[in-house]
Write a protein that holds these residues in place. Structure first.
Motif, PDB file in Angstrom:
ATOM      1  N   ILE A 173     -10.108 -19.750  14.987  1.00  0.00           N
ATOM      2  CA  ILE A 173      -9.089 -19.109  15.814  1.00  0.00           C
ATOM      3  C   ILE A 173      -9.720 -18.293  16.951  1.00  0.00           C
ATOM      4  O   ILE A 173      -9.104 -18.072  17.981  1.00  0.00           O
ATOM      5  N   ASP A 174     -10.970 -17.891  16.778  1.00  0.00           N
ATOM      6  CA  ASP A 174     -11.679 -17.102  17.792  1.00  0.00           C
ATOM      7  C   ASP A 174     -12.368 -17.959  18.848  1.00  0.00           C
ATOM      8  O   ASP A 174     -12.985 -17.424  19.767  1.00  0.00           O
ATOM      9  N   LEU A 175     -12.286 -19.262  18.726  1.00  0.00           N
ATOM     10  CA  LEU A 175     -12.947 -20.174  19.662  1.00  0.00           C
ATOM     11  C   LEU A 175     -12.332 -20.024  21.057  1.00  0.00           C
ATOM     12  O   LEU A 175     -11.133 -20.227  21.238  1.00  0.00           O
ATOM     13  N   PRO A 176     -13.111 -19.653  22.060  1.00  0.00           N
ATOM     14  CA  PRO A 176     -12.566 -19.478  23.413  1.00  0.00           C
ATOM     15  C   PRO A 176     -12.349 -20.827  24.098  1.00  0.00           C
ATOM     16  O   PRO A 176     -12.911 -21.847  23.697  1.00  0.00           O
ATOM     17  N   ASN A 177     -11.550 -20.799  25.138  1.00  0.00           N
ATOM     18  CA  ASN A 177     -11.357 -22.011  25.934  1.00  0.00           C
ATOM     19  C   ASN A 177     -12.663 -22.371  26.647  1.00  0.00           C
ATOM     20  O   ASN A 177     -13.454 -21.483  26.973  1.00  0.00           O
ATOM     21  N   PRO A 178     -12.882 -23.654  26.921  1.00  0.00           N
ATOM     22  CA  PRO A 178     -14.069 -24.043  27.687  1.00  0.00           C
ATOM     23  C   PRO A 178     -14.036 -23.431  29.091  1.00  0.00           C
ATOM     24  O   PRO A 178     -12.970 -23.059  29.590  1.00  0.00           O
ATOM     25  N   ILE A 228     -21.204 -20.001  22.132  1.00  0.00           N
ATOM     26  CA  ILE A 228     -19.988 -19.478  21.512  1.00  0.00           C
ATOM     27  C   ILE A 228     -19.976 -19.640  19.998  1.00  0.00           C
ATOM     28  O   ILE A 228     -19.417 -18.790  19.302  1.00  0.00           O
ATOM     29  N   THR A 229     -20.595 -20.675  19.464  1.00  0.00           N
ATOM     30  CA  THR A 229     -20.542 -20.871  18.012  1.00  0.00           C
ATOM     31  C   THR A 229     -21.523 -19.982  17.262  1.00  0.00           C
ATOM     32  O   THR A 229     -21.379 -19.813  16.052  1.00  0.00           O
ATOM     33  N   SER A 230     -22.470 -19.415  17.957  1.00  0.00           N
ATOM     34  CA  SER A 230     -23.408 -18.519  17.277  1.00  0.00           C
ATOM     35  C   SER A 230     -22.720 -17.226  16.825  1.00  0.00           C
ATOM     36  O   SER A 230     -23.162 -16.584  15.881  1.00  0.00           O
ATOM     37  N   ASP A 231     -21.612 -16.865  17.483  1.00  0.00           N
ATOM     38  CA  ASP A 231     -20.893 -15.636  17.152  1.00  0.00           C
ATOM     39  C   ASP A 231     -19.535 -15.876  16.493  1.00  0.00           C
ATOM     40  O   ASP A 231     -18.891 -14.927  16.066  1.00  0.00           O
ATOM     41  N   VAL A 291      -2.702 -34.622  27.720  1.00  0.00           N
ATOM     42  CA  VAL A 291      -3.412 -34.418  28.981  1.00  0.00           C
ATOM     43  C   VAL A 291      -4.713 -33.642  28.800  1.00  0.00           C
ATOM     44  O   VAL A 291      -5.752 -34.015  29.342  1.00  0.00           O
ATOM     45  N   THR A 292      -4.672 -32.571  28.029  1.00  0.00           N
ATOM     46  CA  THR A 292      -5.813 -31.672  27.891  1.00  0.00           C
ATOM     47  C   THR A 292      -6.914 -32.275  27.032  1.00  0.00           C
ATOM     48  O   THR A 292      -6.654 -32.790  25.955  1.00  0.00           O
ATOM     49  N   ILE A 293      -8.132 -32.193  27.537  1.00  0.00           N
ATOM     50  CA  ILE A 293      -9.326 -32.600  26.786  1.00  0.00           C
ATOM     51  C   ILE A 293     -10.183 -31.347  26.615  1.00  0.00           C
ATOM     52  O   ILE A 293     -10.502 -30.665  27.591  1.00  0.00           O
ATOM     53  N   TRP A 294     -10.537 -31.038  25.382  1.00  0.00           N
ATOM     54  CA  TRP A 294     -11.375 -29.867  25.118  1.00  0.00           C
ATOM     55  C   TRP A 294     -12.829 -30.309  25.174  1.00  0.00           C
ATOM     56  O   TRP A 294     -13.288 -31.055  24.321  1.00  0.00           O
ATOM     57  N   ALA A 295     -13.541 -29.856  26.212  1.00  0.00           N
ATOM     58  CA  ALA A 295     -14.929 -30.275  26.417  1.00  0.00           C
ATOM     59  C   ALA A 295     -15.807 -29.064  26.697  1.00  0.00           C
ATOM     60  O   ALA A 295     -15.533 -28.283  27.612  1.00  0.00           O
ATOM     61  N   TYR A 296     -16.837 -28.919  25.900  1.00  0.00           N
ATOM     62  CA  TYR A 296     -17.817 -27.847  26.062  1.00  0.00           C
ATOM     63  C   TYR A 296     -19.172 -28.482  26.364  1.00  0.00           C
ATOM     64  O   TYR A 296     -19.523 -29.506  25.779  1.00  0.00           O
ATOM     65  N   THR A 297     -19.950 -27.859  27.231  1.00  0.00           N
ATOM     66  CA  THR A 297     -21.329 -28.303  27.385  1.00  0.00           C
ATOM     67  C   THR A 297     -22.071 -27.938  26.104  1.00  0.00           C
ATOM     68  O   THR A 297     -21.627 -27.068  25.344  1.00  0.00           O
ATOM     69  N   ASP A 298     -23.180 -28.570  25.864  1.00  0.00           N
ATOM     70  CA  ASP A 298     -23.972 -28.274  24.668  1.00  0.00           C
ATOM     71  C   ASP A 298     -24.414 -26.809  24.668  1.00  0.00           C
ATOM     72  O   ASP A 298     -24.342 -26.121  23.650  1.00  0.00           O
ATOM     73  N   ARG A 299     -24.853 -26.319  25.814  1.00  0.00           N
ATOM     74  CA  ARG A 299     -25.285 -24.919  25.932  1.00  0.00           C
ATOM     75  C   ARG A 299     -24.114 -23.972  25.684  1.00  0.00           C
ATOM     76  O   ARG A 299     -24.230 -22.986  24.957  1.00  0.00           O
TER      77      ARG A 299
END
Length: 79
Positions: free
Chosen positions: A42-47, A34-37, A21-29
Motif C-alpha cells: 500500500i506504501d508503493l509510490p507511483n512511478p 523504493i522497495t528498499s524502504d 490504459v495505465t501501465i505501471w512501469a518502474y526503472t530498475d534503479r
C-alpha cells in the motif's frame, strides 16, 4: 491526468480503476530505491513517469511528473 486524446482519435482515460490504459512501469534503479524502504504494498509510490497504452491502436505514451508528454511509441507496421 484524467484523459488524453490518442493520435488515432481514441480518448484515453485513467479515471476508472482498474482501467485498460495505465501501465505501471518502474526503472530498475527506481524499483531498487523504493522497495528498499517499503514494508507494505500500500506504501508503493507511483512511478516517476506515467505510461499509457491506447487499447485501440496500441500506441504508448510516456508523461513526466508534470503530466507533460515526453515520448510517444508507435507500433512498427512491418511486424
Amino acid at each position: 491526468m484524467a484523459s488524453f486524446q490518442c493520435k488515432c482519435g481514441y480518448v484515453l482515460s485513467n479515471s476508472q480503476a482498474p482501467d485498460d490504459v495505465t501501465i505501471w512501469a518502474y526503472t530498475d534503479r527506481e524499483w531498487d530505491e523504493i522497495t528498499s524502504d517499503i514494508t507494505d504494498i500500500i506504501d508503493l509510490p507511483n512511478p516517476r513517469n506515467s505510461v499509457w497504452r491506447c487499447p485501440n491502436c496500441e500506441t504508448i505514451y510516456v508523461f513526466d511528473e508534470q503530466n507533460k508528454l515526453k515520448k510517444r511509441y508507435i507500433l512498427d507496421p512491418e511486424l
